[in-house]
Design a protein around this motif. Structure first.
Motif, PDB file in Angstrom:
ATOM      1  N   THR A  45      -3.036  13.518  11.979  1.00  0.00           N
ATOM      2  CA  THR A  45      -2.179  13.243  10.830  1.00  0.00           C
ATOM      3  C   THR A  45      -3.018  12.764   9.650  1.00  0.00           C
ATOM      4  OG1 THR A  45      -0.285  12.667  12.229  1.00  0.00           O
ATOM      5  CG2 THR A  45      -0.266  11.810   9.992  1.00  0.00           C
ATOM      6  N   THR A  46      -4.004  11.907   9.945  1.00  0.00           N
ATOM      7  CA  THR A  46      -4.896  11.412   8.900  1.00  0.00           C
ATOM      8  C   THR A  46      -5.693  12.552   8.278  1.00  0.00           C
ATOM      9  OG1 THR A  46      -5.081   9.235   9.944  1.00  0.00           O
ATOM     10  CG2 THR A  46      -6.852   9.880   8.434  1.00  0.00           C
ATOM     11  N   ARG A  47      -6.195  13.468   9.119  1.00  0.00           N
ATOM     12  CA  ARG A  47      -6.950  14.609   8.600  1.00  0.00           C
ATOM     13  C   ARG A  47      -6.084  15.481   7.694  1.00  0.00           C
ATOM     14  NH1 ARG A  47     -11.702  16.545  11.037  1.00  0.00           N
ATOM     15  NH2 ARG A  47     -12.629  15.061  12.511  1.00  0.00           N
ATOM     16  N   ALA A  48      -4.805  15.562   8.026  1.00  0.00           N
ATOM     17  CA  ALA A  48      -3.900  16.375   7.219  1.00  0.00           C
ATOM     18  C   ALA A  48      -3.425  15.650   5.971  1.00  0.00           C
ATOM     19  CB  ALA A  48      -2.698  16.806   8.060  1.00  0.00           C
ATOM     20  N   GLY A  49      -3.702  14.342   5.894  1.00  0.00           N
ATOM     21  CA  GLY A  49      -3.300  13.570   4.717  1.00  0.00           C
ATOM     22  C   GLY A  49      -1.816  13.298   4.637  1.00  0.00           C
ATOM     23  N   ARG A  50      -1.111  13.339   5.759  1.00  0.00           N
ATOM     24  CA  ARG A  50       0.337  13.120   5.748  1.00  0.00           C
ATOM     25  C   ARG A  50       0.662  11.637   5.901  1.00  0.00           C
ATOM     26  NH1 ARG A  50       0.035  17.297   9.550  1.00  0.00           N
ATOM     27  NH2 ARG A  50       0.733  15.895  11.200  1.00  0.00           N
ATOM     28  N   ILE A  51       1.686  11.181   5.206  1.00  0.00           N
ATOM     29  CA  ILE A  51       2.171   9.807   5.322  1.00  0.00           C
ATOM     30  C   ILE A  51       3.436   9.863   6.170  1.00  0.00           C
ATOM     31  CG2 ILE A  51       3.045   7.792   4.083  1.00  0.00           C
ATOM     32  CD1 ILE A  51       1.324   8.620   1.725  1.00  0.00           C
ATOM     33  N   GLU A  52       3.284   9.616   7.460  1.00  0.00           N
ATOM     34  CA  GLU A  52       4.409   9.706   8.384  1.00  0.00           C
ATOM     35  C   GLU A  52       4.109   8.858   9.603  1.00  0.00           C
ATOM     36  OE1 GLU A  52       3.211  13.655  10.964  1.00  0.00           O
ATOM     37  OE2 GLU A  52       4.359  13.950   9.118  1.00  0.00           O
ATOM     38  N   GLY A  53       5.152   8.617  10.404  1.00  0.00           N
ATOM     39  CA  GLY A  53       4.986   7.853  11.630  1.00  0.00           C
ATOM     40  C   GLY A  53       5.313   6.389  11.456  1.00  0.00           C
ATOM     41  N   PRO A  54       5.064   5.580  12.489  1.00  0.00           N
ATOM     42  CA  PRO A  54       5.429   4.152  12.435  1.00  0.00           C
ATOM     43  C   PRO A  54       4.461   3.347  11.580  1.00  0.00           C
ATOM     44  CG  PRO A  54       4.335   4.673  14.500  1.00  0.00           C
ATOM     45  CD  PRO A  54       4.519   5.983  13.795  1.00  0.00           C
ATOM     46  N   LEU A  55       5.008   2.349  10.907  1.00  0.00           N
ATOM     47  CA  LEU A  55       4.200   1.407  10.129  1.00  0.00           C
ATOM     48  C   LEU A  55       4.739   0.011  10.412  1.00  0.00           C
ATOM     49  CD1 LEU A  55       2.030   0.831   7.963  1.00  0.00           C
ATOM     50  CD2 LEU A  55       3.846   1.044   6.250  1.00  0.00           C
ATOM     51  N   HIS A  56       3.981  -0.789  11.151  1.00  0.00           N
ATOM     52  CA  HIS A  56       4.410  -2.126  11.546  1.00  0.00           C
ATOM     53  C   HIS A  56       3.743  -3.151  10.620  1.00  0.00           C
ATOM     54  CE1 HIS A  56       6.140  -0.749  15.425  1.00  0.00           C
ATOM     55  NE2 HIS A  56       5.176   0.153  15.356  1.00  0.00           N
ATOM     56  N   VAL A  57       4.559  -3.891   9.887  1.00  0.00           N
ATOM     57  CA  VAL A  57       4.062  -4.876   8.921  1.00  0.00           C
ATOM     58  C   VAL A  57       4.594  -6.251   9.301  1.00  0.00           C
ATOM     59  CG1 VAL A  57       3.907  -5.510   6.481  1.00  0.00           C
ATOM     60  CG2 VAL A  57       4.087  -3.095   7.135  1.00  0.00           C
ATOM     61  N   ILE A  58       3.722  -7.264   9.238  1.00  0.00           N
ATOM     62  CA  ILE A  58       4.095  -8.657   9.482  1.00  0.00           C
ATOM     63  C   ILE A  58       3.885  -9.426   8.189  1.00  0.00           C
ATOM     64  CG2 ILE A  58       3.609 -10.738  10.819  1.00  0.00           C
ATOM     65  CD1 ILE A  58       2.474  -8.930  13.018  1.00  0.00           C
ATOM     66  N   ALA A  59       4.807 -10.320   7.856  1.00  0.00           N
ATOM     67  CA  ALA A  59       4.687 -11.081   6.613  1.00  0.00           C
ATOM     68  C   ALA A  59       5.412 -12.414   6.746  1.00  0.00           C
ATOM     69  CB  ALA A  59       5.275 -10.295   5.438  1.00  0.00           C
ATOM     70  N   PRO A  60       5.074 -13.407   5.905  1.00  0.00           N
ATOM     71  CA  PRO A  60       5.813 -14.679   5.907  1.00  0.00           C
ATOM     72  C   PRO A  60       7.258 -14.472   5.469  1.00  0.00           C
ATOM     73  CG  PRO A  60       3.744 -14.855   4.677  1.00  0.00           C
ATOM     74  CD  PRO A  60       3.973 -13.397   4.934  1.00  0.00           C
ATOM     75  N   PHE A  61       8.113 -15.399   5.836  1.00  0.00           N
ATOM     76  CA  PHE A  61       9.551 -15.270   5.561  1.00  0.00           C
ATOM     77  C   PHE A  61       9.836 -15.061   4.080  1.00  0.00           C
ATOM     78  CE2 PHE A  61      10.140 -17.227   9.770  1.00  0.00           C
ATOM     79  CZ  PHE A  61      11.154 -16.414  10.260  1.00  0.00           C
ATOM     80  N   GLY A  62       9.485 -16.047   3.250  1.00  0.00           N
ATOM     81  CA  GLY A  62       9.866 -15.985   1.841  1.00  0.00           C
ATOM     82  C   GLY A  62       9.232 -14.810   1.128  1.00  0.00           C
ATOM     83  N   PHE A  63       7.919 -14.688   1.218  1.00  0.00           N
ATOM     84  CA  PHE A  63       7.229 -13.603   0.537  1.00  0.00           C
ATOM     85  C   PHE A  63       7.673 -12.256   1.097  1.00  0.00           C
ATOM     86  CE2 PHE A  63       3.735 -10.667  -0.223  1.00  0.00           C
ATOM     87  CZ  PHE A  63       3.478 -10.887  -1.564  1.00  0.00           C
ATOM     88  N   GLY A  64       7.839 -12.182   2.403  1.00  0.00           N
ATOM     89  CA  GLY A  64       8.256 -10.921   3.009  1.00  0.00           C
ATOM     90  C   GLY A  64       9.631 -10.489   2.573  1.00  0.00           C
ATOM     91  N   ARG A  65      10.551 -11.439   2.521  1.00  0.00           N
ATOM     92  CA  ARG A  65      11.932 -11.118   2.173  1.00  0.00           C
ATOM     93  C   ARG A  65      12.080 -10.765   0.693  1.00  0.00           C
ATOM     94  NH1 ARG A  65      13.799 -15.399   3.930  1.00  0.00           N
ATOM     95  NH2 ARG A  65      14.025 -16.599   2.000  1.00  0.00           N
ATOM     96  N   LEU A  66      11.446 -11.563  -0.179  1.00  0.00           N
ATOM     97  CA  LEU A  66      11.683 -11.423  -1.612  1.00  0.00           C
ATOM     98  C   LEU A  66      10.755 -10.430  -2.293  1.00  0.00           C
ATOM     99  CD1 LEU A  66      12.263 -15.183  -2.485  1.00  0.00           C
ATOM    100  CD2 LEU A  66      13.970 -13.413  -2.073  1.00  0.00           C
ATOM    101  N   ARG A  67       9.516 -10.340  -1.842  1.00  0.00           N
ATOM    102  CA  ARG A  67       8.545  -9.491  -2.530  1.00  0.00           C
ATOM    103  C   ARG A  67       8.191  -8.237  -1.739  1.00  0.00           C
ATOM    104  NH1 ARG A  67       7.837 -11.035  -7.923  1.00  0.00           N
ATOM    105  NH2 ARG A  67       7.745 -13.313  -8.062  1.00  0.00           N
ATOM    106  N   LEU A  68       7.897  -8.412  -0.467  1.00  0.00           N
ATOM    107  CA  LEU A  68       7.378  -7.294   0.315  1.00  0.00           C
ATOM    108  C   LEU A  68       8.460  -6.298   0.692  1.00  0.00           C
ATOM    109  CD1 LEU A  68       4.998  -5.962   1.720  1.00  0.00           C
ATOM    110  CD2 LEU A  68       5.414  -7.428   3.685  1.00  0.00           C
ATOM    111  N   ALA A  69       9.622  -6.787   1.127  1.00  0.00           N
ATOM    112  CA  ALA A  69      10.677  -5.887   1.599  1.00  0.00           C
ATOM    113  C   ALA A  69      11.073  -4.841   0.551  1.00  0.00           C
ATOM    114  CB  ALA A  69      11.897  -6.695   2.051  1.00  0.00           C
ATOM    115  N   PRO A  70      11.263  -5.202  -0.715  1.00  0.00           N
ATOM    116  CA  PRO A  70      11.605  -4.160  -1.706  1.00  0.00           C
ATOM    117  C   PRO A  70      10.486  -3.133  -1.887  1.00  0.00           C
ATOM    118  CG  PRO A  70      12.155  -6.349  -2.543  1.00  0.00           C
ATOM    119  CD  PRO A  70      11.337  -6.560  -1.300  1.00  0.00           C
TER     120      PRO A  70
END
Length: 300
Positions: free
Chosen positions: A84-109
């Motif tokens: 997938t990387t060789r093909a340059g495609r943006i697909e599949g799972p993406l697991h992100v961890i973040a703090p509550f406040g920053f994750g909810r207000l800034r990262l989630a959008p």
């Protein structure tokens, strides 16, 4: 002969407490699970699972097969990621961890917009104030952290500078005045965030002449969510310490004002940690690049 679908089936079966539970997780009936298991055992001429009451138990041969299956399935997933990387495609799972406040207000959008632009992406956002625990709890690709972390020997990318301020509402300043030096804070009402294992009642301050002092505060209010603390400050309940990303708009709008503006707290930069055990897929790099651009533009 075993097929990849068999290995996935047996792996799902091995992680379930019973055949009935495995059937629910596979969205099939219990007889269908029993029948497929029997077919695989017949092909191998081996018993893989002990029948009987109680929790599901693997035989020695079953345990060996599951262990090897994990390696094989992992290699297939890695190979898929690499192609997938060789093909340059943006697909599949993406697991992100973040703090509550920053994750909810800034990262989630930001993550929502990124996923909207890449419909084949499958994002998961986990909010946690214990980054080390979250890293150990399950799969992850990117961990967003605000502030200092111990030396984890993990690739870190600075996304944005982030200062910390002491702030209060104009209403509190009009009612109680503002401290003119760090020692004056002892006479004021203070709110602190209680998160991780950090000592948030100790404020290390540096004066305009480089003088350093560690101020021990005795909070009236405390919460493990920084945005609750910010809300209490906006309500005029006292002095709080908050990150620039959290209060920059309030300061510009005059809803909050600086306390001891000539004194500074240590910076708490916003960084991204990249899982060294995960394949550096295109989706990970593209997400982190976009995140850095948006955070630098919007969090100040």
């Amino acid at each position: 002969m075993l097929h990849i679908a068999d290995l996935r089936f047996l792996t799902a079966l091995s992680s379930a407490p019973s055949l009935a539970a495995a059937a629910r997780s596979l969205n099939v009936t219990p007889p269908a699970v029993s029948q497929r298991l029997a077919q695989i055992e017949a092909r191998l001429h081996l018993r893989l699972v002990e029948r009987g009451h109680g929790p599901l138990r693997l035989t020695a041969e079953g345990a060996f097969l599951i262990e090897r299956s994990g390696t094989i399935l992992g290699e297939i997933e890695t190979l898929t990621e690499e192609m997938t990387t060789r093909a340059g495609r943006i697909e599949g799972p993406l697991h992100v961890i973040a703090p509550f406040g920053f994750g909810r207000l800034r990262l989630a959008p930001i993550l929502s917009r990124f996923a909207g632009d890449n419909p084949e992406l499958r994002p998961t956002l986990s909010l946690s104030e214990d980054p080390l625990g979250a890293m150990r709890a399950g799969p992850w690709d990117v961990l967003i952290h605000v502030g200092r972390l111990p030396d984890l020997r993990i690739v870190q990318r600075k996304l944005a500078a982030n200062r910390r301020f002491l702030v209060a509402a104009p209403a509190y300043a009009a009612r109680s005045g503002l401290p003119q030096s760090p020692v004056d804070i002892a006479a004021h009402r203070v709110a602190v965030v209680r998160e991780d294992r950090a000592d948030t009642t100790l404020w290390p301050l540096t004066g305009p002449d480089g003088t350093e002092t560690s101020l021990r505060v005795h909070p009236v209010y405390a919460c493990n969510d920084g945005e609750v603390i910010r809300g209490w400050a906006l309500d005029g309940n006292g002095i709080v310490e908050r990150s620039e990303w959290s209060v920059s708009e309030d300061l510009r709008a005059g809803r909050l004002i600086h306390v001891l503006p000539d004194w500074s707290l240590p910076d708490a930069d916003i960084v991204a940690l990249l899982n060294p055990r995960a394949v550096r897929a295109v989706r990970v790099d593209a997400f982190v690049d976009g995140l850095a651009a948006e955070i630098s533009r919007n969090c100040r």
